[in-house]
Design an enzyme around this catalytic site. Structure first.
Site, PDB file in Angstrom:
ATOM      1  N   LYS A 171      26.727  38.394  45.405  1.00  0.00           N
ATOM      2  CA  LYS A 171      27.790  38.464  46.417  1.00  0.00           C
ATOM      3  C   LYS A 171      28.631  39.721  46.211  1.00  0.00           C
ATOM      4  O   LYS A 171      29.372  39.832  45.247  1.00  0.00           O
ATOM      5  CB  LYS A 171      28.710  37.240  46.356  1.00  0.00           C
ATOM      6  CG  LYS A 171      29.568  37.172  47.638  1.00  0.00           C
ATOM      7  CD  LYS A 171      30.814  36.363  47.510  1.00  0.00           C
ATOM      8  CE  LYS A 171      31.996  37.090  46.983  1.00  0.00           C
ATOM      9  NZ  LYS A 171      32.481  38.226  47.814  1.00  0.00           N
ATOM     10  N   GLU A 244      33.287  41.126  33.276  1.00  0.00           N
ATOM     11  CA  GLU A 244      33.699  42.531  33.159  1.00  0.00           C
ATOM     12  C   GLU A 244      35.002  42.650  33.937  1.00  0.00           C
ATOM     13  O   GLU A 244      34.995  42.610  35.170  1.00  0.00           O
ATOM     14  CB  GLU A 244      32.652  43.446  33.801  1.00  0.00           C
ATOM     15  CG  GLU A 244      31.321  43.480  33.101  1.00  0.00           C
ATOM     16  CD  GLU A 244      31.386  44.217  31.778  1.00  0.00           C
ATOM     17  OE1 GLU A 244      32.299  45.036  31.583  1.00  0.00           O
ATOM     18  OE2 GLU A 244      30.522  43.954  30.933  1.00  0.00           O
ATOM     19  N   CYS A 278      37.478  50.980  36.803  1.00  0.00           N
ATOM     20  CA  CYS A 278      37.975  50.048  35.771  1.00  0.00           C
ATOM     21  C   CYS A 278      38.353  50.801  34.501  1.00  0.00           C
ATOM     22  O   CYS A 278      39.250  50.391  33.778  1.00  0.00           O
ATOM     23  CB  CYS A 278      36.952  48.971  35.486  1.00  0.00           C
ATOM     24  SG  CYS A 278      35.339  49.629  35.131  1.00  0.00           S
ATOM     25  N   GLU A 377      47.162  46.737  34.495  1.00  0.00           N
ATOM     26  CA  GLU A 377      46.276  47.652  35.223  1.00  0.00           C
ATOM     27  C   GLU A 377      46.940  48.069  36.543  1.00  0.00           C
ATOM     28  O   GLU A 377      47.493  47.230  37.254  1.00  0.00           O
ATOM     29  CB  GLU A 377      44.966  46.928  35.520  1.00  0.00           C
ATOM     30  CG  GLU A 377      43.995  47.757  36.287  1.00  0.00           C
ATOM     31  CD  GLU A 377      42.693  47.009  36.547  1.00  0.00           C
ATOM     32  OE1 GLU A 377      42.725  45.942  37.168  1.00  0.00           O
ATOM     33  OE2 GLU A 377      41.646  47.496  36.096  1.00  0.00           O
TER      34      GLU A 377
HETATM   35  P1  NAD Z   1      38.640  40.718  42.636  1.00  0.00           P
HETATM   36  O1  NAD Z   1      38.702  39.945  41.386  1.00  0.00           O
HETATM   37  O2  NAD Z   1      39.663  40.475  43.676  1.00  0.00           O
HETATM   38  O3  NAD Z   1      37.237  40.467  43.378  1.00  0.00           O
HETATM   39  C1  NAD Z   1      36.011  40.693  42.737  1.00  0.00           C
HETATM   40  C2  NAD Z   1      34.938  39.852  43.403  1.00  0.00           C
HETATM   41  O4  NAD Z   1      35.245  38.482  43.187  1.00  0.00           O
HETATM   42  C3  NAD Z   1      34.830  40.021  44.906  1.00  0.00           C
HETATM   43  O5  NAD Z   1      33.473  39.948  45.290  1.00  0.00           O
HETATM   44  C4  NAD Z   1      35.581  38.823  45.446  1.00  0.00           C
HETATM   45  O6  NAD Z   1      35.178  38.397  46.724  1.00  0.00           O
HETATM   46  C5  NAD Z   1      35.236  37.773  44.412  1.00  0.00           C
HETATM   47  N1  NAD Z   1      36.204  36.678  44.309  1.00  0.00           N
HETATM   48  C6  NAD Z   1      37.522  36.694  44.620  1.00  0.00           C
HETATM   49  N2  NAD Z   1      38.065  35.487  44.394  1.00  0.00           N
HETATM   50  C7  NAD Z   1      37.079  34.681  43.924  1.00  0.00           C
HETATM   51  C8  NAD Z   1      37.018  33.331  43.495  1.00  0.00           C
HETATM   52  N3  NAD Z   1      38.082  32.545  43.524  1.00  0.00           N
HETATM   53  N4  NAD Z   1      35.843  32.867  43.049  1.00  0.00           N
HETATM   54  C9  NAD Z   1      34.750  33.641  42.997  1.00  0.00           C
HETATM   55  N5  NAD Z   1      34.734  34.937  43.403  1.00  0.00           N
HETATM   56  C10 NAD Z   1      35.891  35.446  43.854  1.00  0.00           C
HETATM   57  O7  NAD Z   1      38.599  42.240  42.218  1.00  0.00           O
HETATM   58  P2  NAD Z   1      38.601  43.531  43.155  1.00  0.00           P
HETATM   59  O8  NAD Z   1      39.970  43.781  43.652  1.00  0.00           O
HETATM   60  O9  NAD Z   1      37.487  43.416  44.137  1.00  0.00           O
HETATM   61  O10 NAD Z   1      38.187  44.659  42.096  1.00  0.00           O
HETATM   62  C11 NAD Z   1      39.081  45.324  41.292  1.00  0.00           C
HETATM   63  C12 NAD Z   1      39.054  44.773  39.885  1.00  0.00           C
HETATM   64  O11 NAD Z   1      37.759  44.866  39.318  1.00  0.00           O
HETATM   65  C13 NAD Z   1      39.947  45.557  38.945  1.00  0.00           C
HETATM   66  O12 NAD Z   1      40.697  44.688  38.155  1.00  0.00           O
HETATM   67  C14 NAD Z   1      38.964  46.321  38.080  1.00  0.00           C
HETATM   68  O13 NAD Z   1      39.427  46.702  36.810  1.00  0.00           O
HETATM   69  C15 NAD Z   1      37.834  45.379  37.997  1.00  0.00           C
HETATM   70  N6  NAD Z   1      36.616  46.104  37.618  1.00  0.00           N
HETATM   71  C16 NAD Z   1      36.092  45.923  36.358  1.00  0.00           C
HETATM   72  C17 NAD Z   1      34.959  46.622  35.970  1.00  0.00           C
HETATM   73  C18 NAD Z   1      34.332  46.457  34.598  1.00  0.00           C
HETATM   74  O14 NAD Z   1      33.165  46.773  34.450  1.00  0.00           O
HETATM   75  N7  NAD Z   1      35.043  45.961  33.606  1.00  0.00           N
HETATM   76  C19 NAD Z   1      34.370  47.512  36.863  1.00  0.00           C
HETATM   77  C20 NAD Z   1      34.944  47.687  38.110  1.00  0.00           C
HETATM   78  C21 NAD Z   1      36.056  46.966  38.487  1.00  0.00           C
END
Ligand code: NAD
Length: 491
Positions: A171, A244, A278, A377
């Site tokens: 997803k 992650e 990230c 962050e």
């Molecule tokens: P997010 O947590 O809002 O969403 C990530 C994914 O999770 C999306 O596909 C979203 O639809 C899904 N999601 C949201 N709520 C959910 C739930 N309740 N249950 C299951 N899935 C759900 O994050 P974002 O805003 O899309 O991305 C930014 C974040 O990602 C930042 O915190 C960044 O640091 C992190 N990130 C981490 C890495 C790493 O490798 N450590 C890499 C890139 C981004």
């Protein structure tokens, strides 16, 4: 309308619902994608479950051939994928071309790694026995990823999961579903149902996938807040979960380095993809005499960066991904300034764009360790710069964080580099070259930045379970079976 990819075919959501995908540079709707719910998740998981027995039995060499074919198909569609990534995510086109090349290389890498390291033989406990450890796939894996590197972050899970013999339901983020649906064209090389892509919102499509009884492993990349919910849902079912999460990475600049190079390297580490990486450098610690000159050069270089249409030529920075993400950054900067931070450059929307979520790269000084900017962050193009007495203070401040994703240092001193490497908690530590990744090296977070590692051999091990096999090739009764002989030694 773009459609989901389930069982080797295209489909909409069962109830026909869709959502808009918006270009962050123009605020125009590019396309719609299906808004999946629990029924669609059930269908995709059932399809992946049906495909699993055959895919797990497929010899490694055949799986490798198929993964190499996927890589080839991706390269054939490089420009199409890169343009779509740019339209839906807002990164400048050259960065997206790189992203597409990286994912092809990652499929090639795991195609070969998947043929290797499938277990070990261990010393048996008695004569006439053979003991070995097999590495087996888990079954159906649920992969959930964010919008900042939609294809790269998916591939870091997808390629090792497939190479290990799992089938998957993926997803993508609701902000960037289109490039993943387009990537599915390259996945036509795989047997039907081995990879399935559903699109939709987190609570409606992501959570049913996480909580699905037939999903054996969840691999999630995203924010700490969502990661916690995913971990709780997995814990309720005692299901394996790989996370992650976010970071608040430090970058140290030592005395004596070429400050021109350090300023340019630090700017790239901070502003790449508008700070929406990230491992973006989010806290800068500059030692003693280097401070004033570093700030001058960093600010001067920041002013040269060209903001604009990410599809256009001569553009360094595109928009942020959404109005919400920009608003979060604006609030963090406003709060820091009211708490005493001094804004040197940026801190506003560039005036010349009527549309788009653009924002100027921003430099702040006089920041305090207690400010949220320095503790949480930010995920935006913001550089708070701190003056440190000496390298020991810089290292101590760099390590003062609940996160531990990445950390960088510019230094000419081997001693300072090694001290910092030892003392700063970080899954990746960069010396004199921030943010360069290597498919062969593990990537992930210490402390609250995650659980598990992607890439490298570690990245495939997380998608393999261990089975210990005990084999006795001369059948016979054992002296330690019933009946017990009290008071007499074992024969
Ligand atoms: P997010 O947590 O809002 O969403 C990530 C994914 O999770 C999306 O596909 C979203 O639809 C899904 N999601 C949201 N709520 C959910 C739930 N309740 N249950 C299951 N899935 C759900 O994050 P974002 O805003 O899309 O991305 C930014 C974040 O990602 C930042 O915190 C960044 O640091 C992190 N990130 C981490 C890495 C790493 O490798 N450590 C890499 C890139 C981004």
């Amino acid at each position: 309308m773009s459609e989901m990819w389930i069982g080797g075919g295209r489909t909409g959501a069962a109830d026909g619902r869709v959502f808009d995908v918006v270009n962050p540079a123009t605020e125009e709707v590019i396309d719609t994608a299906p808004r999946a719910g629990a029924v669609d998740v059930d269908k995709a998981v059932a399809t992946a479950l049906r495909a699993f027995p055959e895919w797990r039995r497929t010899p490694g060499i055949e799986r490798a051939e198929k993964l190499h074919s996927v890589a080839r198909k991706i390269r054939e569609d490089e420009e199409g994928l890169a343009v779509l990534l740019t339209k839906e995510g807002g990164k400048p086109l050259p960065e997206n071309r790189d992203e597409v090349e990286w994912i092809a290389a990652c499929f090639d890498y795991y195609a070969e790694i998947g043929r290797d390291a499938v277990g070990r033989v261990i010393s048996p406990v008695a004569r006439n026995q053979l003991n070995f450890v097999l590495k087996e796939p888990y079954g159906v894996c649920g992969l959930i990823v964010p919008w900042n590197y939609p294809l790269l972050l998916l591939t870091w899970k997808l390629a090792p999961a497939l190479a290990a013999g799992n089938t998957v339901v993926a997803k993508p983020s609701e902000h960037t579903p289109l490039s993943t649906l387009r990537l599915a064209k390259a996945l036509e090389e795989l047997p039907e149902g081995v990879v399935n892509v559903i699109t939709g919102y987190g609570p409606e499509a992501g959570m049913p996938l996480v909580a699905h009884r037939d999903v054996e492993l969840v691999a999630f990349t995203g924010s700490q807040a969502t990661g916690r919910k995913v971990a709780v849902a997995c814990a309720e079912q005692l299901k394996k979960c790989h996370l992650e999460l976010g970071g608040n990475d430090p970058l140290i600049v030592d005395e004596g380095v070429d400050l021109d190079v350090a300023a340019r390297g630090a700017a790239w580490a901070c502003y790449l993809n508008m700070g929406q990486v990230c491992t973006s450098a989010e806290r800068f610690y500059v030692v003693g005499k280097a401070f004033d000159e570093f700030v001058d050069r960093f600010v001067a270089f920041t002013k040269t960066l060209r903001i604009g249409d990410p599809l256009g030529p001569d553009v360094d920075l595109g928009p942020m991904v959404s109005a919400e993400q920009r608003a979060k950054v604006e609030k963090k900067i406003a709060d820091s300034v009211s708490a005493g931070a001094r804004l040197i450059v940026g801190g506003r929307r560039p005036g010349r764009f009527a549309k788009g979520f653009f924002y100027e790269p921003t430099v702040l000084v006089d920041v305090a360790a207690s400010m949220p900017l320095m503790r949480e962050e930010t995920f935006g193009p913001v550089a708070p710069i701190v003056r440190c007495r000496d390298i020991d203070e810089a290292i101590a401040l760099a390590d003062r964080s609940e996160y531990g994703l990445g950390a960088s240092i510019y230094t000419n001193s081997l001693e300072h580099a090694m001290k910092a490497m030892e003392q700063v908690h970080a899954g990746t530590f960069w010396i004199n070259d921030p943010l360069t990744d290597n498919d062969a090296g593990p990537f992930g977070g210490m402390r609250r930045s995650g659980i598990g590692r992607e890439l490298g051999s570690e990245g495939i091990e997380d998608f393999r379970d261990s089975k210990h096999v005990h084999l006795d090739y001369v059948i016979g009764a054992k002296p330690y079976w019933y009946p017990y002989r009290y008071g007499r030694p074992r024969e």
